[in-house]
Design a protein around this motif. Structure first.
Motif, PDB file in Angstrom:
ATOM      1  N   ARG A 154      48.757   7.048  11.177  1.00 17.02           N
ATOM      2  CA  ARG A 154      47.495   7.426  10.564  1.00 17.02           C
ATOM      3  C   ARG A 154      47.424   8.876  10.092  1.00 17.02           C
ATOM      4  O   ARG A 154      46.650   9.202   9.198  1.00 17.02           O
ATOM      5  CB  ARG A 154      46.341   7.185  11.548  1.00 17.02           C
ATOM      6  CG  ARG A 154      46.030   5.722  11.785  1.00 17.02           C
ATOM      7  CD  ARG A 154      45.505   5.067  10.515  1.00 17.02           C
ATOM      8  NE  ARG A 154      45.233   3.635  10.730  1.00 17.02           N
ATOM      9  CZ  ARG A 154      46.108   2.675  10.462  1.00 17.02           C
ATOM     10  NH1 ARG A 154      47.321   2.987   9.996  1.00 17.02           N
ATOM     11  NH2 ARG A 154      45.805   1.413  10.677  1.00 17.02           N
ATOM     12  N   GLU A 155      48.216   9.782  10.670  1.00 16.93           N
ATOM     13  CA  GLU A 155      48.012  11.201  10.369  1.00 16.93           C
ATOM     14  C   GLU A 155      49.324  11.969  10.461  1.00 16.93           C
ATOM     15  O   GLU A 155      50.188  11.662  11.283  1.00 16.93           O
ATOM     16  CB  GLU A 155      46.992  11.784  11.349  1.00 16.93           C
ATOM     17  CG  GLU A 155      46.513  13.174  11.010  1.00 16.93           C
ATOM     18  CD  GLU A 155      45.436  13.658  11.970  1.00 16.93           C
ATOM     19  OE1 GLU A 155      44.636  14.528  11.560  1.00 16.93           O
ATOM     20  OE2 GLU A 155      45.387  13.183  13.133  1.00 16.93           O
ATOM     21  N   ILE A 156      49.453  12.992   9.593  1.00 16.43           N
ATOM     22  CA  ILE A 156      50.617  13.895   9.586  1.00 16.43           C
ATOM     23  C   ILE A 156      50.173  15.258  10.068  1.00 16.43           C
ATOM     24  O   ILE A 156      49.175  15.810   9.582  1.00 16.43           O
ATOM     25  CB  ILE A 156      51.213  14.011   8.171  1.00 16.43           C
ATOM     26  CG1 ILE A 156      51.654  12.644   7.652  1.00 16.43           C
ATOM     27  CG2 ILE A 156      52.382  14.996   8.160  1.00 16.43           C
ATOM     28  CD1 ILE A 156      52.003  12.652   6.171  1.00 16.43           C
ATOM     29  N   LEU A 157      50.908  15.817  11.010  1.00 13.32           N
ATOM     30  CA  LEU A 157      50.653  17.165  11.504  1.00 13.32           C
ATOM     31  C   LEU A 157      51.854  18.037  11.137  1.00 13.32           C
ATOM     32  O   LEU A 157      52.971  17.766  11.554  1.00 13.32           O
ATOM     33  CB  LEU A 157      50.440  17.152  13.016  1.00 13.32           C
ATOM     34  CG  LEU A 157      50.287  18.506  13.716  1.00 13.32           C
ATOM     35  CD1 LEU A 157      49.098  19.282  13.152  1.00 13.32           C
ATOM     36  CD2 LEU A 157      50.148  18.322  15.224  1.00 13.32           C
ATOM     37  N   GLU A 201      47.218   5.698  15.179  1.00 13.81           N
ATOM     38  CA  GLU A 201      45.771   5.615  15.326  1.00 13.81           C
ATOM     39  C   GLU A 201      45.358   5.976  16.754  1.00 13.81           C
ATOM     40  O   GLU A 201      45.874   5.433  17.727  1.00 13.81           O
ATOM     41  CB  GLU A 201      45.300   4.195  15.004  1.00 13.81           C
ATOM     42  CG  GLU A 201      43.803   4.008  15.065  1.00 13.81           C
ATOM     43  CD  GLU A 201      43.098   4.665  13.894  1.00 13.81           C
ATOM     44  OE1 GLU A 201      42.164   5.445  14.137  1.00 13.81           O
ATOM     45  OE2 GLU A 201      43.500   4.392  12.743  1.00 13.81           O
ATOM     46  N   GLY A 202      44.424   6.959  16.891  1.00 17.74           N
ATOM     47  CA  GLY A 202      43.890   7.322  18.198  1.00 17.74           C
ATOM     48  C   GLY A 202      44.742   8.270  19.009  1.00 17.74           C
ATOM     49  O   GLY A 202      44.378   8.617  20.145  1.00 17.74           O
ATOM     50  N   ALA A 203      45.865   8.738  18.493  1.00 16.25           N
ATOM     51  CA  ALA A 203      46.738   9.631  19.254  1.00 16.25           C
ATOM     52  C   ALA A 203      46.094  11.006  19.416  1.00 16.25           C
ATOM     53  O   ALA A 203      45.483  11.544  18.489  1.00 16.25           O
ATOM     54  CB  ALA A 203      48.088   9.767  18.566  1.00 16.25           C
ATOM     55  N   THR A 204      46.211  11.578  20.613  1.00 17.71           N
ATOM     56  CA  THR A 204      45.687  12.914  20.915  1.00 17.71           C
ATOM     57  C   THR A 204      46.784  13.718  21.604  1.00 17.71           C
ATOM     58  O   THR A 204      47.937  13.280  21.704  1.00 17.71           O
ATOM     59  CB  THR A 204      44.467  12.824  21.836  1.00 17.71           C
ATOM     60  OG1 THR A 204      44.888  12.385  23.145  1.00 17.71           O
ATOM     61  CG2 THR A 204      43.428  11.842  21.290  1.00 17.71           C
ATOM     62  N   LEU A 205      46.398  14.888  22.130  1.00 20.91           N
ATOM     63  CA  LEU A 205      47.351  15.712  22.869  1.00 20.91           C
ATOM     64  C   LEU A 205      47.769  15.054  24.180  1.00 20.91           C
ATOM     65  O   LEU A 205      48.795  15.437  24.765  1.00 20.91           O
ATOM     66  CB  LEU A 205      46.756  17.087  23.155  1.00 20.91           C
ATOM     67  CG  LEU A 205      46.574  18.028  21.960  1.00 20.91           C
ATOM     68  CD1 LEU A 205      45.828  19.284  22.389  1.00 20.91           C
ATOM     69  CD2 LEU A 205      47.930  18.394  21.359  1.00 20.91           C
ATOM     70  N   GLY A 208      48.456   8.236  23.414  1.00 22.95           N
ATOM     71  CA  GLY A 208      48.774   7.659  22.111  1.00 22.95           C
ATOM     72  C   GLY A 208      50.231   7.816  21.746  1.00 22.95           C
ATOM     73  O   GLY A 208      51.021   8.445  22.452  1.00 22.95           O
ATOM     74  N   THR A 209      50.613   7.207  20.624  1.00 16.51           N
ATOM     75  CA  THR A 209      51.995   7.237  20.144  1.00 16.51           C
ATOM     76  C   THR A 209      52.162   8.279  19.049  1.00 16.51           C
ATOM     77  O   THR A 209      51.425   8.278  18.058  1.00 16.51           O
ATOM     78  CB  THR A 209      52.396   5.853  19.592  1.00 16.51           C
ATOM     79  OG1 THR A 209      52.309   4.883  20.636  1.00 16.51           O
ATOM     80  CG2 THR A 209      53.820   5.880  19.051  1.00 16.51           C
ATOM     81  N   VAL A 210      53.114   9.180  19.239  1.00 17.07           N
ATOM     82  CA  VAL A 210      53.427  10.233  18.272  1.00 17.07           C
ATOM     83  C   VAL A 210      54.929  10.238  18.054  1.00 17.07           C
ATOM     84  O   VAL A 210      55.705  10.227  19.011  1.00 17.07           O
ATOM     85  CB  VAL A 210      52.963  11.616  18.776  1.00 17.07           C
ATOM     86  CG1 VAL A 210      53.350  12.696  17.770  1.00 17.07           C
ATOM     87  CG2 VAL A 210      51.460  11.627  19.027  1.00 17.07           C
ATOM     88  N   ARG A 211      55.340  10.252  16.806  1.00 18.18           N
ATOM     89  CA  ARG A 211      56.754  10.378  16.462  1.00 18.18           C
ATOM     90  C   ARG A 211      56.970  11.761  15.865  1.00 18.18           C
ATOM     91  O   ARG A 211      56.273  12.151  14.938  1.00 18.18           O
ATOM     92  CB  ARG A 211      57.166   9.286  15.468  1.00 18.18           C
ATOM     93  CG  ARG A 211      57.072   7.875  16.044  1.00 18.18           C
ATOM     94  CD  ARG A 211      57.204   6.819  14.958  1.00 18.18           C
ATOM     95  NE  ARG A 211      57.183   5.465  15.487  1.00 18.18           N
ATOM     96  CZ  ARG A 211      56.080   4.790  15.766  1.00 18.18           C
ATOM     97  NH1 ARG A 211      54.894   5.342  15.542  1.00 18.18           N
ATOM     98  NH2 ARG A 211      56.145   3.571  16.258  1.00 18.18           N
TER      99      ARG A 211
END
Length: 245
Positions: A154-157, A201-205, A208-211
């Motif tokens: 859902r989002e790019i950081l 979706e819904g990932a925080t610090l 959630g799932t972060v790649r």
């Protein structure tokens, strides 16, 4: 017969389907998964309208001109003209902590060596080309990594910046076409070294799932995320090669 290849690191898994003699295709890149719960990729991909006669999913070494319309892992030329590559064989070596693939195109005289290696709770991906023919070729692009992202992303950081305002955090929605971050200064810029997080979706610090991807290269580089027609994305990173370099 197609068989699974699995490489686990920490809470994550890399899974491929490996056909006899051909290049493995991506099955999973994400949280640890039980391989027995994953059907073969071919069993999940039915024919689509106006599709090719033969299905062409994302392989570990995608090239252009053979039915794959997404980003290519490599692009080479010979005597100023594009050199088509078609890997017809792949040797697979597996250990507990690494998977090594050797793809070969006998006609073009090109050999690609790929290594996926466990490094603690992460993976190290390395790609290298070897000239197995009699004539030289020029490397225009060789991704250090080209990975699948699921439709749940859902989002790019990422980060950008300038002098006295370094590492400014940027949060952006997943692209409808292509998102790219290029460094052309010859060294890492004020946004820091090449890297990116992709949040589900819904990932925080804390949950959630972060790649995450980090390119260990201080020179010109390119990181890109491209949407596929099927609704998922690919994540690629590599040295940005200038003409003659």
């Amino acid at each position: 017969m197609t068989r699974p290849i699995v490489l686990n690191a920490g809470d994550g898994s890399l899974v491929w389907d490996a056909p006899d003699g051909g290049s493995p295709v991506w099955r999973h890149f994400g949280p640890t998964v039980a391989v027995d719960s994953l059907p073969l990729l071919a069993e999940t991909r039915g024919p689509a309208s106006y599709s090719l006669d033969e299905d062409v999913p994302l392989s570990v070494a995608p090239v252009s001109g053979l039915g794959w319309f997404g980003p290519e892992l490599l692009r080479i030329s010979r005597n100023g003209s594009a050199l088509p590559v078609a890997f017809t064989s792949c040797e697979i070596a597996e250990s507990q902590n690494a998977v090594t693939l050797r793809h070969r195109d006998e006609i073009a005289g090109v050999e690609l060596r790929q290594v996926f290696e466990v490094a603690g709770t992460a993976y190290v991906c390395r790609n290298s080309l070897h000239n197995a023919g009699a004539e030289p070729f020029t490397v225009e692009w060789l991704a250090s990594a080209l990975l699948p992202l699921t439709a749940t992303a859902r989002e790019i950081l990422s980060w950008r910046g300038r002098h006295n305002a370094e590492l400014v955090e940027c949060r952006e929605a997943m692209p409808q076409q292509t998102w790219a971050r290029e460094v052309r200064r010859g060294i890492s810029g004020h946004g820091g070294p090449g890297g990116v997080y992709v949040l589900d979706e819904g990932a925080t610090l804390h949950t959630g799932t972060v790649r995450a991807l980090q390119l260990p290269w201080s020179g010109d580089n390119r990181i890109a995320i491209e949407r596929d027609d099927e609704g998922f994305w690919t994540l690629s990173a590599g040295a940005l090669l200038q003409p003659g370099k």
